[in-house]
Design a protein around this motif. Structure first.
Motif, short mmCIF file in Angstrom:
data_model
loop_
_atom_site.label_atom_id
_atom_site.label_comp_id
_atom_site.label_asym_id
_atom_site.label_seq_id
_atom_site.Cartn_x
_atom_site.Cartn_y
_atom_site.Cartn_z
N ARG A 96 -53.61 -28.92 -17.76
CA ARG A 96 -53.82 -28.29 -16.44
C ARG A 96 -55.04 -27.40 -16.40
O ARG A 96 -55.46 -26.97 -15.32
N TYR A 99 -57.55 -28.68 -14.02
CA TYR A 99 -57.37 -28.31 -12.61
C TYR A 99 -57.86 -26.89 -12.37
O TYR A 99 -58.50 -26.61 -11.34
N PRO A 223 -52.17 -30.05 -7.22
CA PRO A 223 -51.53 -30.38 -8.51
C PRO A 223 -51.10 -29.15 -9.30
O PRO A 223 -50.17 -29.23 -10.10
N LEU A 224 -51.75 -28.01 -9.08
CA LEU A 224 -51.32 -26.79 -9.77
C LEU A 224 -49.98 -26.30 -9.23
O LEU A 224 -49.11 -25.86 -9.98
N ASN A 257 -46.39 -33.03 -13.66
CA ASN A 257 -47.77 -33.32 -14.06
C ASN A 257 -48.31 -32.14 -14.86
O ASN A 257 -48.41 -31.02 -14.35
N TYR A 258 -48.68 -32.40 -16.11
CA TYR A 258 -49.25 -31.35 -16.97
C TYR A 258 -50.73 -31.58 -17.24
O TYR A 258 -51.26 -31.17 -18.27
N GLY A 259 -51.40 -32.24 -16.28
CA GLY A 259 -52.81 -32.55 -16.42
C GLY A 259 -53.03 -34.04 -16.31
O GLY A 259 -52.08 -34.83 -16.42
#
Length: 405
Positions: A96, A99, A223-224, A257-259
């Motif tokens: 992440r 992001y 996404p964050l 989602n972790y990246g």
């Protein structure tokens, strides 16, 4: 052959394995260094042209490229840090960071745009003469061509990596092409008509830059905070699990989602209630291995036992399914269970989870649940329902028909 393929072949080993952290780091290094060199070159070119012509718009555009160079440094560092493996403090890796780096880039772009806006307003209020130079015009045309190459290069890498960071960099390059073109128009207009629109063009440049920064920030914040996976991603995973022999259906798929390329998911798989624990466990293991191998997603499967042999239960389920669809076609249900009453074997307690859209208010959730229970009671007064409202990650609430008239 796409722009940048030669550089990728030369500097990125195993470039097709874009899910690999080392490969992503190599892509990030190549793109970051290339963008830094190009943006520093463009800053020097445009700053020189701005000094020659005494143009605020050109000078502002030059410092925009300098901010892009800084953004490229942030991107380079972000991708390198994001490629680090998991550790005790970050058990799901550092993906992440990519992001977060993009968000920093967006903030820098917005700050630069606001400063350009202030300078341009001052130039409109206090205009000064421009010095038109053929050399400066050539510099601007060269800048547009370089930015066009950077746009194609970063778009290529963004698509290969499925990276929002480099897709955002490509979009920023496209905006830069536009702003430089607007600046060039102001120079041509002054040369031909002797009308100074430098401040107005600078204002247009600043608005475009601010808008680009806001757009990038929005794309990175989602996404964050957490956003749903694309429909095709969800459907592919659900299909993969349901294709395993013994799985009757799936529901409650949740993906974290972790990246880029780093996902963890949980899913409920329905199996026959008569299946042994060992058999159910084997199915869960098979599903987890399959999804990991084919989608590179760390999946955890929760087993839900369901009735698939009792014909009477299946008929009740079919009738209730029709009632739910008649109430609202967007509704669905799962975890359906039927059991006899404790004191009267003719009484049936029916429990299930009712999936409602996110747009439903709490009041509408309750109203819909009661409507369904009333319809079920009219179908058979001996059927009593316990409905659990299910809306993804929202805490579940149960509603019972017991005691209702």
């Amino acid at each position: 052959m796409r722009i940048g393929d030669g550089l990728i072949r030369a500097f990125v080993k195993n470039s097709e394995h874009t899910e690999d952290a080392g490969v992503r780091a190599a892509y990030g290094t190549l793109a970051g260094v290339t963008d830094i060199l190009c943006n520093v070159f463009l800053f020097a070119v445009k700053f020189t042209a701005g000094l020659i012509m005494a143009s605020t718009a050109v000078t502002a555009d030059a410092f925009n490229n300098l901010s892009d160079a800084f953004s490229s440094v942030v991107s380079l560092v972000g991708v390198r840090v994001a490629s680090r493996p998991a550790d005790e403090e970050h058990p799901f890796g550092h993906g992440r960071i990519e992001y977060a780096a993009s968000l920093i880039v967006a903030v820098v772009i917005i700050v630069v745009g606001v400063e350009f806006f202030r300078t341009s307003v001052d130039k409109i209020l206090h205009p000064t003469a421009l010095t038109v130079s053929v050399t400066a015009v050539i510099f601007l045309v060269l800048s547009i061509l370089v930015k066009f190459w950077m746009y194609l290069f970063n778009r290529n890498i963004g698509k290969r990596m499925k990276s929002t960071l480099f897709s955002a960099t490509a979009a920023d390059a496209a905006f830069d092409m536009l702003t430089t073109a607007v600046t060039l128009v102001s120079v041509v207009v002054y040369a031909v008509l002797q009308v100074n629109i430098d401040g107005i063009c600078g204002l247009i440049v600043s608005v475009v830059v601010i808008w680009a920064g806001i757009g990038i920030a929005k794309d990175m914040i989602n996404p964050l905070i957490g956003e749903p996976m694309p429909e095709e991603f969800r459907e592919r995973m659900e299909k993969m699990v349901t294709e395993i022999p013994g799985v009757e259906g799936v529901h409650d798929l949740i993906v974290h989602n972790y990246g880029p390329g780093r996902y963890m998911a949980t899913i409920h798989a329905e199996v026959s209630r008569k299946m042994s624990l060992d058999e159910a466990h084997a199915i869960a293991d098979k599903a987890e291995r399959k999804v990991k191998k084919e989608m590179n997603v760390f999946l955890v499967v929760h087993i839900d036992p369901v009735e698939i042999h009792d014909q009477k239960v299946m008929e009740i389920r079919e009738k209730i399914s029709g009632i739910i669809k008649d109430t609202d076609p967007s509704l669905s249900f799962h975890d359906f269970h039927v059991k006899h009453g404790k004191t009267d074997r003719n009484e049936l307690e029916i429990t299930f989870d009712l999936c409602v859209p996110y747009a439903y208010s709490e009041e509408k959730e309750n109203e819909t649940a009661y409507r369904i229970m009333d319809s079920i009671r009219r179908e058979n007064p001996r059927w009593h329902c316990v409905i659990t409202i299910d809306r993804g990650m929202v805490p579940e609430t149960s509603i019972s028909s017991a005691g209702r008239d």
